[in-house]
Design an enzyme around this catalytic site. Structure first.
Site, mmCIF file in Angstrom:
data_model
loop_
_atom_site.group_PDB
_atom_site.id
_atom_site.type_symbol
_atom_site.label_atom_id
_atom_site.label_comp_id
_atom_site.label_asym_id
_atom_site.label_seq_id
_atom_site.Cartn_x
_atom_site.Cartn_y
_atom_site.Cartn_z
ATOM 1 N N ASN A 147 29.596 41.032 43.056
ATOM 2 C CA ASN A 147 28.567 41.637 41.771
ATOM 3 C C ASN A 147 27.461 40.820 41.487
ATOM 4 O O ASN A 147 26.484 40.841 41.190
ATOM 5 C CB ASN A 147 29.263 42.058 40.776
ATOM 6 C CG ASN A 147 29.706 40.226 39.873
ATOM 7 O OD1 ASN A 147 30.098 39.353 40.603
ATOM 8 N ND2 ASN A 147 29.561 40.202 38.438
ATOM 9 N N LYS A 170 33.703 32.018 50.994
ATOM 10 C CA LYS A 170 34.324 32.739 51.179
ATOM 11 C C LYS A 170 33.407 34.161 50.850
ATOM 12 O O LYS A 170 33.691 34.088 49.540
ATOM 13 C CB LYS A 170 36.419 32.451 51.179
ATOM 14 C CG LYS A 170 36.255 33.650 51.707
ATOM 15 C CD LYS A 170 36.973 34.460 51.468
ATOM 16 C CE LYS A 170 37.769 35.192 50.492
ATOM 17 N NZ LYS A 170 36.519 36.964 50.107
ATOM 18 N N SER A 224 38.208 39.064 39.478
ATOM 19 C CA SER A 224 39.028 39.116 38.251
ATOM 20 C C SER A 224 40.309 38.464 37.587
ATOM 21 O O SER A 224 40.632 37.153 38.605
ATOM 22 C CB SER A 224 39.805 40.703 39.107
ATOM 23 O OG SER A 224 40.437 39.837 40.235
ATOM 24 N N GLY A 228 41.470 35.283 40.162
ATOM 25 C CA GLY A 228 41.984 34.466 38.605
ATOM 26 C C GLY A 228 43.349 33.447 38.562
ATOM 27 O O GLY A 228 44.052 31.460 39.044
ATOM 28 N N CYS A 279 29.482 40.552 35.245
ATOM 29 C CA CYS A 279 30.507 39.875 33.913
ATOM 30 C C CYS A 279 30.583 40.150 32.605
ATOM 31 O O CYS A 279 31.227 39.683 31.706
ATOM 32 C CB CYS A 279 30.970 38.634 34.963
ATOM 33 S SG CYS A 279 30.004 37.793 35.114
ATOM 34 N N GLU A 378 38.686 45.602 31.346
ATOM 35 C CA GLU A 378 37.226 45.526 32.272
ATOM 36 C C GLU A 378 37.698 46.747 33.268
ATOM 37 O O GLU A 378 38.354 46.649 33.741
ATOM 38 C CB GLU A 378 37.120 44.292 32.864
ATOM 39 C CG GLU A 378 36.437 43.830 33.591
ATOM 40 C CD GLU A 378 35.480 42.738 34.168
ATOM 41 O OE1 GLU A 378 36.654 42.271 35.021
ATOM 42 O OE2 GLU A 378 34.600 41.702 33.919
HETATM 43 P P1 NAD Z 1 37.853 39.614 43.325
HETATM 44 O O1 NAD Z 1 39.058 38.783 42.055
HETATM 45 O O2 NAD Z 1 38.903 41.365 43.750
HETATM 46 O O3 NAD Z 1 37.710 39.007 43.753
HETATM 47 C C1 NAD Z 1 36.736 37.313 43.790
HETATM 48 C C2 NAD Z 1 37.177 37.012 45.433
HETATM 49 O O4 NAD Z 1 38.396 35.962 45.407
HETATM 50 C C3 NAD Z 1 37.317 38.076 46.884
HETATM 51 O O5 NAD Z 1 36.088 36.901 47.565
HETATM 52 C C4 NAD Z 1 38.506 37.697 46.939
HETATM 53 O O6 NAD Z 1 38.199 38.078 48.392
HETATM 54 C C5 NAD Z 1 39.020 36.494 46.743
HETATM 55 N N1 NAD Z 1 40.430 36.276 46.720
HETATM 56 C C6 NAD Z 1 41.347 37.701 46.184
HETATM 57 N N2 NAD Z 1 42.840 37.523 46.960
HETATM 58 C C7 NAD Z 1 42.627 36.583 46.872
HETATM 59 C C8 NAD Z 1 43.413 34.893 47.336
HETATM 60 N N3 NAD Z 1 44.994 35.814 47.959
HETATM 61 N N4 NAD Z 1 43.060 34.193 47.031
HETATM 62 C C9 NAD Z 1 41.662 33.830 47.459
HETATM 63 N N5 NAD Z 1 40.886 34.422 46.973
HETATM 64 C C10 NAD Z 1 41.241 35.936 47.299
HETATM 65 O O7 NAD Z 1 36.651 40.725 42.147
HETATM 66 P P2 NAD Z 1 35.814 40.769 42.267
HETATM 67 O O8 NAD Z 1 36.141 42.521 42.131
HETATM 68 O O9 NAD Z 1 35.259 40.511 43.902
HETATM 69 O O10 NAD Z 1 35.323 40.692 41.472
HETATM 70 C C11 NAD Z 1 34.624 41.415 40.051
HETATM 71 C C12 NAD Z 1 35.483 40.242 39.266
HETATM 72 O O11 NAD Z 1 34.409 39.147 38.965
HETATM 73 C C13 NAD Z 1 35.089 41.231 37.809
HETATM 74 O O12 NAD Z 1 36.197 40.969 36.973
HETATM 75 C C14 NAD Z 1 34.452 40.205 37.538
HETATM 76 O O13 NAD Z 1 34.169 40.482 35.596
HETATM 77 C C15 NAD Z 1 34.471 38.512 37.560
HETATM 78 N N6 NAD Z 1 32.853 38.101 37.768
HETATM 79 C C16 NAD Z 1 33.049 37.392 36.408
HETATM 80 C C17 NAD Z 1 31.994 35.832 36.527
HETATM 81 C C18 NAD Z 1 31.914 35.422 35.434
HETATM 82 O O14 NAD Z 1 31.122 33.795 36.056
HETATM 83 N N7 NAD Z 1 32.681 34.959 34.814
HETATM 84 C C19 NAD Z 1 30.767 35.944 37.192
HETATM 85 C C20 NAD Z 1 30.606 37.645 38.206
HETATM 86 C C21 NAD Z 1 31.801 38.132 38.748
#
Ligand code: NAD
Length: 476
Positions: A147, A170, A224, A228, A279, A378
């Site tokens: 995002n 990545k 997410s 996380g 977020c 969310e």
């Molecule tokens: P996501 O969790 O689907 O993916 C985030 C990253 O993790 C991607 O690069 C993805 O490829 C990677 N990933 C996925 N599976 C993994 C694994 N098994 N091992 C290691 N890495 C892996 O999230 P998204 O859909 O890209 O982003 C949206 C989310 O991010 C929302 O929940 C949003 O609230 C959050 N977000 C939080 C903040 C903050 O600072 N708190 C800022 C921006 C977005």
């Protein structure tokens, strides 16, 4: 095909992934090489080797790389901002603003490289001196969401490099373009081979290898809660340092004494700008009885005027949703809210535009309870729900009644309530008469509860994560 960057070399792979414009799915921006386990391991190895020198580089060297990077990003902000809007779907103005922010972050950390201090103390033992210094953590694996395609990579890479770490980056699968440009700029700005490595590819392959590889010393993750939690578990198994920034269900409280125009503008901006895909977006609008009806009608009028269209058109105020999956998620949550008794007063439907893309009319749902799924989970789209409450006490209780704790806002003209809210909101960031989204870059960013884990990002607080403390004792 846009290649990977490993050990200062551009590497192509047999497998590529299309980067598609969500405003116009016939527009393929480029094809990006996808790393497998072997390429990820090579990048980690290169970062580990480069760290032996970069970890002892001078502050001047780090400053110069970061400042050159900042200057080039700023100089190219219109072009990069356009790429950002094309790959992610936020409006051109938002894309250029985010790119400018990335430049400011590199500029800030260029200065921070020259300001890293330690402590020197007298020991409790006679004649002994104690030095407390900060050293790089080592190889930092950066896992980013889609995002903020340039700001998030920037606010992780800049401090990592500033404090002498090396990076394996990545980006999210959907937005490799801006991260690629950033890696290219850093490379040409003098980051030595292996200091910055870029590996595009799936989280389950590239991300997973970064978590499992013992040569990675720290992981900075944003994404997410579900991912996380997995990242946190994997890091704990190897005692890697970890920082997790995750989701939100951010409340925005509006009290009877609020200025109506401010309340409406903050709500529309916080809930719907950047297509609600922040977020820190306001998703639970908690409104006291006296202003409730006037406020709801005013927001509906305002939402009806919002122009949802191609992100690159100058008249567009809300760009498309990032992809089909997210669009379906937004539609599903509107249906869930309706099924549980919510009143969808405006929006919530897919829209057709000149080009085929993922267009969605921002939605305001009234008559919701804080226990409903729409207020617990969310959505990550331009969907906000209104919760009517009796008074400030109930508003504060509802605002805090969530598993998340990223950003929390209030709109009021009362100093008493504003001050009380600042002290009692269970969130990492509190906004008074401002949208819940939209932050400065020189102060800490992060949340509480399920929203964040580990040290804060941004500002000088970033050093907590990107350095490790050493205490040295010297006898004469
Ligand atoms: P996501 O969790 O689907 O993916 C985030 C990253 O993790 C991607 O690069 C993805 O490829 C990677 N990933 C996925 N599976 C993994 C694994 N098994 N091992 C290691 N890495 C892996 O999230 P998204 O859909 O890209 O982003 C949206 C989310 O991010 C929302 O929940 C949003 O609230 C959050 N977000 C939080 C903040 C903050 O600072 N708190 C800022 C921006 C977005």
């Amino acid at each position: 095909m846009k290649p990977l960057l490993i050990n200062g070399e551009w590497i192509t792979t047999s497998h590529g992934r299309d980067n598609i414009n969500p405003s116009d799915i016939s527009d393929v921006i480029d094809v990006y090489a996808q790393a497998g386990i072997a390429e990820t391991q090579a990048a980690i190895q290169a970062a580990a080797q480069a760290g032996e020198k970069w970890g002892h580089s001078t502050p001047q060297q780090r400053h110069d790389v970061l400042l050159r990077t900042a200057n080039e990003i700023l100089q190219r902000k219109d072009e990069i901002g356009r790429l950002l809007s094309r790959e992610e779907g936020k409006t051109l103005a938002e894309g250029v603003a985010e790119t400018t922010r990335a430049a400011q972050i590199f500029d800030f950390f260029a200065g921070e490289a020259l300001r890293l201090t330690g402590d020197k103390l007298a020991s409790v033992r006679p004649g002994v001196e104690v030095d407390v210094t900060r050293e790089p953590v080592g190889v930092v694996g950066i896992i980013a969401p889609w995002n903020f395609p340039i700001a998030i990579p920037a606010w992780k890479m800049a401090p990592a490099i500033c404090y002498g770490n090396t990076v394996v980056m990545k980006p999210a699968e959907l937005v490799p373009g801006c991260a690629w440009v950033l890696a290219d700029i850093l490379h040409r700005s003098g980051a030595p081979a292996g200091v910055v490595n870029l590996v595009m590819g799936p989280g389950s392959v590239v991300g997973q290898e970064m978590l499992e590889n013992p040569r990675v010393d720290a992981i900075s993750f944003t994404g997410s809660v579900a991912t996380g939690a997995r990242v946190g578990d994997a890091c704990m198994k190897q005692m890697k340092k970890v920082q997790l920034e995750m989701g939100g269900k951010n409340p925005f409280v509006i009290l009877d004494d609020a200025d109506l125009e401010t309340a409406v503008e903050c709500t529309v901006n916080g809930a719907f700008f950047s297509t609600g895909q922040r977020c820190t977006a306001s998703s639970r609008i908690i409104v006291t009885e006296g202003i409730h009806n006037r406020f709801v009608e005013a927001v509906i009028d305002r939402v009806r005027m919002l122009v949802v269209d191609d992100a690159l058109k100058s008249t567009t105020q809300i760009g498309p949703v990032v992809d089909e999956t997210q669009l379906q998620q937004d539609l599903d949550y509107v249906a869930i809210a309706r099924a549980q008794g919510g009143n969808v007063r405006v929006g919530g439907e897919e829209l057709r535009r000149e080009k085929q893309g993922f267009y969605f009319q921002p939605a305001l749902i009234t008559d919701t309870q804080n226990t409903m799924r729409i207020n617990r989970e969310e959505v990550f789209g331009p969907v906000a729900s209104v919760i009517r409450v009796k008074d400030y006490d109930e508003a504060l209780h509802v605002a805090n009644d969530t598993e998340f704790g990223l950003s929390s806002g209030i709109c009021t003209t009362s100093l008493k309530y504003a001050s009380h809210f600042k002290r009692h909101a269970e969130a990492g960031m509190v906004m008074v008469n401002l949208p819940t989204a939209g932050v400065d870059y020189h102060v800490p960013f992060g949340g509480r509860k399920a929203s964040s884990y580990g040290a804060r990002e941004q500002g000088s607080y970033a050093r907590e994560f990107f350095t490790i403390v050493k205490t040295a004792y010297t006898a004469p």
